[in-house]
Design an enzyme around this catalytic site. Sequence first.
Site, mmCIF file in Angstrom:
data_model
loop_
_atom_site.group_PDB
_atom_site.id
_atom_site.type_symbol
_atom_site.label_atom_id
_atom_site.label_comp_id
_atom_site.label_asym_id
_atom_site.label_seq_id
_atom_site.Cartn_x
_atom_site.Cartn_y
_atom_site.Cartn_z
ATOM 1 N N ASP B 280 0.977 -1.225 0.311
ATOM 2 C CA ASP B 280 -0.056 0.048 0.015
ATOM 3 C C ASP B 280 1.239 0.927 -0.432
ATOM 4 O O ASP B 280 2.424 1.475 0.374
ATOM 5 C CB ASP B 280 -0.650 -0.379 1.599
ATOM 6 N N THR B 282 0.427 4.679 0.764
ATOM 7 C CA THR B 282 -0.333 6.359 1.743
ATOM 8 C C THR B 282 -0.110 5.583 3.132
ATOM 9 O O THR B 282 -0.776 4.442 3.292
ATOM 10 C CB THR B 282 -1.651 7.091 1.646
ATOM 11 N N ASP B 484 -0.684 -1.400 6.798
ATOM 12 C CA ASP B 484 -1.503 -0.793 8.514
ATOM 13 C C ASP B 484 -3.241 -1.366 8.575
ATOM 14 O O ASP B 484 -2.637 -1.893 9.858
ATOM 15 C CB ASP B 484 -1.336 0.663 8.087
#
Lengths: 80, 592
Positions: B280, B282, B484
């Site tokens: 990912d 960001t 995350d």
Amino acid sequence: MSDIRREMIMLSGLNCPTCAAKLEKAVQSTPGVTEAKVVFGAGSLNVEYDATVVPYERIAEVVSRMGMTVTARVPGSASR
Amino acid sequence: MNLSAVNWLMIAVAIAAGAPIAKEAVTKLRMRQFSIALLVVLASIGAVLIGEAWEAAVVTVLYVLGGWLESRTLARTRSALKELVDAMPRTARVRRGDDIVEVSAYEVVRGDIVVVRPGDLVPVDGEVISGSASLDTSSVTGESMPMEAGVGARVTSGSVSLGGYLEIRAEQVGADTTFSQLIYLVAEAGEQKPRVQRTLDRFAQWYTPSVISASALVYLVSRDMHLALTFLVIACPGALVAAAPVAMIAGLGSSARRGVLIKGGERLERIVGIDTVAFDKTGTLTRGRPRVVAVEAFEGSSPQQVTAAAASAELRSEHHLASAILARAEADGVAPLPAHDWDLRPGQGVVAVTEDGRQAAVGNTALMKALGVAVSPEQLAAVEGREAEGETVALVSLADRAIGLIGIADEPRPDAAQAIAALRDAGIDRIVMLTGDNRRAALHIGAALGIHSDHIRAGLMPDEKVGAIRDLQAAGARVAMVGDGINDAPALAMADVSIAIGASATRAAMEAADIALMSNNLMRIPQAMSHSRRILRVVRQNVALAVGVVLFLLAGVLAGRVHLASGMAVHEASILAVTLNGMRLLKQPRRG
């Protein structure tokens, strides 16, 4: 009323895998114990029990009768 | 029987070494267990009776010595987990009215105010409500840099205060803390069996009963009690059963100590099979906090004016770029102009009216056009130039005149490029970036990190990320997804291996992920992958060794070439060998 507790009991003297299986059976057959799992690699006894039926000391007694000693207790959350 | 002096000596040795074994055997017999100890005692008595006292002495001494060595080395392989348990907070200082009382860490309840002084372990997960301190979080995150915690900071149990004073409102206590969870997950992961061990277990189910019947058969055929007993003792599956678990716990425990939680079992085999890693963008490859990287004033204005006008327009905006602009204003000591009548225009920007009646606006060219603000070709070129650099650019206008622009960018994490290079070195051919951001910004970050533009998928909604993973899998790739753990949960679940970073913050991510990094250090990813490879290699070596030794010994016994003493020695040595081999995993090849 019941008081379900979960604990990871760290053992010393858990040196042979067969003893681990025997300890597991012995703890499992203790009244009030709902779940018992001996993790040989970790050297621990993961147990879930009803403290109103079987006090921790009774489980510790089973452990010492099998020739092992408790080195640490890590309480876990009963919900897991 | 020729009871020479030597014989008597051997018997004495056998009795001295055998007494504790006999005691163990009797204890276990009372528990209705036919133990190896019992077999050893019976075999020794038998050996003395048939005049082979030396053999009794050797067997008993070997048994005692082997047991001692095994317990020593086992304790070492378990030491990584034990260190975690030892680092667990035991007591807590809790504020009760005006008093501060010391209680057991398990008596703290949610909402309690916990006081942490220098040298104390933080006993709970919670939020700092007063004070500040420098915290050593290494036992949880594996990172050596201390963390500075002030009011509002979230701290996790197991951190050590290096100095300062903290009052923390407890949010997760006792067994629910990150640290307790970590210990449980490591122990549970050690218990998960990789495929190679599960095959062995199926084999072990019929192994023990068949060994007992086989040795009975040996006695019936040969009428040789000695041979039958030897067969029984030698065939005991000690090394077989210990082979995988000791390696797993040593490997998983040592990696947990460095803040990398690798789940065991089959997941380990999946980790080793990975050929593609999808990141990912960001918050994973980048810091996830956009920052103002440029304030450019057009002719007739100053950067301060640009910042002030932008800040006043953004005062009431909750857009993620607003906080970057406001942070820049604060850092530059520029006060926003007092304003009112904020007007948020989705997809364009924001407009406000300042106290003196002028219109302040921040937004893209579409906004400027809508407001009738003229943007010159040179100004437009400046915007496009920055956008090509991967920045998000906002034009700022005051009183219907464009006065400048603000460039905002999310920077890559400092270790991202290095981690990607290390993954390539480790044989991961394909590194993919998935992002919801626009393609230009994605390409810019990708170029900085060495990710090929063909492997960048931009403008994806969360469910499209799942589709992107599925596409890769359909093309035959075995994909690990790094995220995350919150926004990327669906994509993580779709991937063959899920890697969650910063997992100490979110318990769900820690439990769900195949690999959970307690910190944001991306270098831990290639390290975790090569460590997984080592663990699996050692497990396989151990299984092969254990099976080989047992087969070799049984064949030797039946061929009459292996006797009780020598067989016992090899048998004990094999248990020791698998344990020692597992211990190698305690060492990390290099420190990151």
